[in-house]
Scaffold this active site. Structure first.
Site, short mmCIF file in Angstrom:
data_model
loop_
_atom_site.label_atom_id
_atom_site.label_comp_id
_atom_site.label_asym_id
_atom_site.label_seq_id
_atom_site.Cartn_x
_atom_site.Cartn_y
_atom_site.Cartn_z
N VAL A 238 0.84 -1.20 0.00
CA VAL A 238 0.00 0.00 0.00
C VAL A 238 0.88 1.25 0.00
O VAL A 238 0.58 2.24 -0.68
CB VAL A 238 -0.96 -0.03 1.21
CG1 VAL A 238 -1.76 1.26 1.31
CG2 VAL A 238 -1.91 -1.23 1.11
N ARG B 216 13.87 -2.38 9.68
CA ARG B 216 14.46 -3.09 8.54
C ARG B 216 14.87 -2.12 7.43
O ARG B 216 15.86 -2.33 6.74
CB ARG B 216 13.42 -4.09 8.00
CG ARG B 216 13.88 -5.00 6.90
CD ARG B 216 12.70 -5.72 6.24
NE ARG B 216 11.86 -4.82 5.45
CZ ARG B 216 12.14 -4.37 4.24
NH1 ARG B 216 13.25 -4.72 3.64
NH2 ARG B 216 11.31 -3.55 3.61
N SER B 217 14.09 -1.07 7.26
CA SER B 217 14.29 -0.15 6.14
C SER B 217 15.01 1.13 6.54
O SER B 217 15.51 1.86 5.67
CB SER B 217 12.93 0.24 5.55
OG SER B 217 12.18 -0.89 5.26
N CYS C 58 -10.54 -3.19 2.35
CA CYS C 58 -10.55 -3.12 0.88
C CYS C 58 -11.77 -3.77 0.24
O CYS C 58 -12.15 -3.41 -0.88
CB CYS C 58 -9.26 -3.71 0.33
SG CYS C 58 -8.78 -5.26 1.11
N GLN D 246 -11.43 -12.35 -3.41
CA GLN D 246 -10.47 -11.29 -3.15
C GLN D 246 -9.06 -11.61 -3.68
O GLN D 246 -8.57 -12.73 -3.56
CB GLN D 246 -10.41 -11.00 -1.64
CG GLN D 246 -11.78 -10.57 -1.12
CD GLN D 246 -11.80 -10.11 0.33
OE1 GLN D 246 -12.82 -10.27 0.98
NE2 GLN D 246 -10.73 -9.55 0.84
N SER E 265 -3.10 -9.55 -3.75
CA SER E 265 -2.39 -8.34 -3.32
C SER E 265 -3.01 -7.76 -2.05
O SER E 265 -2.40 -6.94 -1.37
CB SER E 265 -2.37 -7.29 -4.42
OG SER E 265 -3.69 -6.92 -4.78
N GLY E 266 -4.22 -8.19 -1.72
CA GLY E 266 -4.87 -7.74 -0.48
C GLY E 266 -4.17 -8.25 0.76
O GLY E 266 -4.40 -7.75 1.86
N HIS F 284 -10.88 -6.83 -6.02
CA HIS F 284 -11.79 -7.66 -5.24
C HIS F 284 -13.17 -7.66 -5.94
O HIS F 284 -13.76 -6.59 -6.15
CB HIS F 284 -11.95 -7.12 -3.82
CG HIS F 284 -10.73 -7.29 -2.95
ND1 HIS F 284 -9.63 -8.02 -3.32
CD2 HIS F 284 -10.47 -6.82 -1.70
CE1 HIS F 284 -8.74 -8.00 -2.34
NE2 HIS F 284 -9.22 -7.27 -1.34
N THR G 216 -5.88 -2.28 -3.78
CA THR G 216 -4.81 -1.44 -3.21
C THR G 216 -4.96 0.03 -3.61
O THR G 216 -4.28 0.88 -3.07
CB THR G 216 -3.39 -1.93 -3.60
OG1 THR G 216 -3.25 -1.88 -5.02
CG2 THR G 216 -3.12 -3.33 -3.10
P1 NAP Z 1 2.88 -4.75 3.77
O1 NAP Z 1 3.20 -4.86 2.34
O2 NAP Z 1 3.20 -5.86 4.70
O3 NAP Z 1 3.62 -3.39 4.34
C1 NAP Z 1 3.66 -3.07 5.71
C2 NAP Z 1 4.43 -1.77 5.94
O4 NAP Z 1 4.47 -1.50 7.36
C3 NAP Z 1 5.89 -1.80 5.47
O5 NAP Z 1 6.26 -0.53 5.00
C4 NAP Z 1 6.66 -2.11 6.76
O6 NAP Z 1 7.99 -1.60 6.74
C5 NAP Z 1 5.84 -1.32 7.76
N1 NAP Z 1 6.01 -1.80 9.14
C6 NAP Z 1 5.77 -3.06 9.61
N2 NAP Z 1 6.03 -3.12 10.94
C7 NAP Z 1 6.46 -1.87 11.30
C8 NAP Z 1 6.90 -1.30 12.54
N3 NAP Z 1 6.95 -2.01 13.67
N4 NAP Z 1 7.25 0.00 12.55
C9 NAP Z 1 7.22 0.73 11.42
N5 NAP Z 1 6.81 0.25 10.21
C10 NAP Z 1 6.44 -1.04 10.16
O7 NAP Z 1 1.34 -4.45 4.01
P2 NAP Z 1 0.27 -3.74 3.01
O8 NAP Z 1 -0.47 -4.75 2.22
O9 NAP Z 1 0.96 -2.61 2.32
O10 NAP Z 1 -0.78 -3.17 4.05
C11 NAP Z 1 -0.50 -2.01 4.85
C12 NAP Z 1 -1.73 -1.70 5.70
O11 NAP Z 1 -2.83 -1.41 4.86
C13 NAP Z 1 -2.16 -2.88 6.59
O12 NAP Z 1 -2.62 -2.36 7.82
C14 NAP Z 1 -3.27 -3.52 5.78
O13 NAP Z 1 -4.17 -4.23 6.58
C15 NAP Z 1 -3.92 -2.29 5.15
N6 NAP Z 1 -4.64 -2.53 3.89
C16 NAP Z 1 -4.09 -3.27 2.87
C17 NAP Z 1 -4.81 -3.44 1.68
C18 NAP Z 1 -4.29 -4.22 0.51
O14 NAP Z 1 -5.05 -4.41 -0.47
N7 NAP Z 1 -3.04 -4.67 0.51
C19 NAP Z 1 -6.06 -2.84 1.55
C20 NAP Z 1 -6.58 -2.09 2.59
C21 NAP Z 1 -5.85 -1.94 3.75
P3 NAP Z 1 9.24 -2.51 6.28
O15 NAP Z 1 9.16 -2.67 4.79
O16 NAP Z 1 10.40 -1.68 6.72
O17 NAP Z 1 9.14 -3.82 7.00
#
Ligand code: NAP
Length: 345
Positions: free
Chosen positions: A14, A38-39, A147, A173, A176-177, A238, A324
């Protein structure tokens, strides 16, 4: 002059959509990126394994990813944090004076936090002053829905005029979700997984009623929603089949007309990423389909097709949205555009 904004969780699925959608935004300038340990300290290009079909915007490539430290970064923060991290960090950012536009589930059902879809419940922003007063935050938290919920709520919103009583929804769904790397390929290829963790069904059932409800969402819409969710081998988008009972039992043509003519504040204000139309009603018997239709309206439109009578409830249809974009980053950006235009940011 553009408003400086930051993205926390900038490196994830996201987060990358945020970077992509904010890169040339007419209102906002991405000035600050943050993610996990990590980043931290890496350039964005090194920290974010880029997964989008469009290239990584040059403006972010060399930016250093910082720690998610409340009080650092601009006032307006987009959050794509993992929910576990968001539980604590988003509140801390709000307390430190940031306006946090969040994608995480952490605060969505908090009665003092708007669960916003600008086309559907722009008036829910009115609870923000109370949020600040009660929580003692100098900033605030505004969330966008799950989503799948956002697709359902957009499709149901125009039908409120007919009084919605019961809704049964079955989702298909995209992978990528689940973020990256998400569902293991051996689990999903050639398969359907009839379960999505993290309370996905409950989110759809409760968030939808808060969004369609009154008094900033504190008075849920008086309907019942039953959701069954499935993970399917689709990359983005979705899809859901929806049956709905409408008390007024309107004709199918009236339902189609209500969907087709639906507009909200983003369309009235001509916001930069507002889809026009907000809902694309498809005439083809076999649409919408995720591969063909998820990108409609730059990923911000919800498409609806196969609107017809239902022998169990009153009407049924298929709905689709990009998870997304409309279901995450694009939704937050539209929320911010609305708040900017209403003078709230
Ligand atoms: P993701 O790819 O796993 O990315 C998670 C992000 O959070 C990464 O930038 C990660 O950083 C960071 N992070 C994790 N732990 C952290 C910590 N302790 N402190 C600071 N940063 C931290 O997840 P995503 O799919 O993008 O989803 C992100 C959020 O949006 C989630 O809450 C998810 O439920 C919500 N969401 C997702 C979707 C979808 O379709 N994917 C739709 C609606 C809502 P690093 O890379 O440094 O580990």
């Amino acid at each position: 002059m553009k408003l400086d904004v930051g993205v926390i969780g900038a490196t994830g699925m996201v987060g990358q959509q945020f970077i992509s959608r904010l890169a040339n935004h007419p209102f906002f300038n991405v000035a600050w990126l943050a993610a996990s340990e990590r980043s931290e300290g890496k350039s964005y290009a090194d920290a974010a394994p880029w997964r989008l079909a469009t290239p990584m915007p040059d403006v972010c490539r060399g930016k250093t990813v910082e720690a998610c430290t409340p009080g650092k970064g601009p006032k307006v923060i987009f959050s794509a944090l993992d929910a576990k991290a968001a539980d604590v960090l988003e509140q801390e950012f709000a307390a430190a004076g940031h306006i946090v536009l969040s994608n995480a589930r952490s605060h969505r059902m908090d009665p003092l936090v708007p669960l916003l879809i600008p086309e559907v419940n722009a008036d829910h922003l009115a609870i923000l002053p109370e949020q600040r007063r009660v929580k003692g935050w100098k900033g605030g938290v505004i969330t966008n829905p799950n989503c799948a919920t956002i697709v359902l709520a957009m499709a149901l919103a125009p039908l409120r005029q007919f009084t919605i009583c019961r809704v049964s929804v079955t989702t298909m769904q995209a992978v990528s979700g689940a973020g990256y790397p998400g569902v293991p390929s051996l689990d999903i290829l050639g398969n359907v997984v009839p379960y999505i963790g993290g309370g996905e069904e409950e989110k759809i059932e409760t968030e939808t009623l808060k969004i369609l409800g009154a008094d900033g969402g504190r008075q849920p819409y008086p309907a019942i929603v039953s959701a069954q969710v499935n993970r399917v081998p689709v990359i983005d988008g979705h899809t859901m089949t929806v049956s709905v009972e409408l008390k007024d039992a309107p004709s199918v043509d009236r339902v189609i007309d209500a969907l087709r003519t639906f507009r909200g504040r983003p369309q009235e204000l001509n916001l930069p990423t507002a889809p026009v139309p907000a809902i694309v009603v498809m005439n083809e018997i076999n649409r919408p389909q995720p591969r063909l239709d998820a990108d409609l309206g730059n990923g911000m439109a919800v498409s609806v097709g196969r609107v017809r009578a239902c022998p169990v409830l009153t009407h049924k249809f298929v709905a689709l949205g990009h998870n997304t974009i409309r279901g995450a980053a694009g939704a937050s950006v539209l929320n911010a555009e609305l708040m900017h235009s209403e003078g709230i940011l």
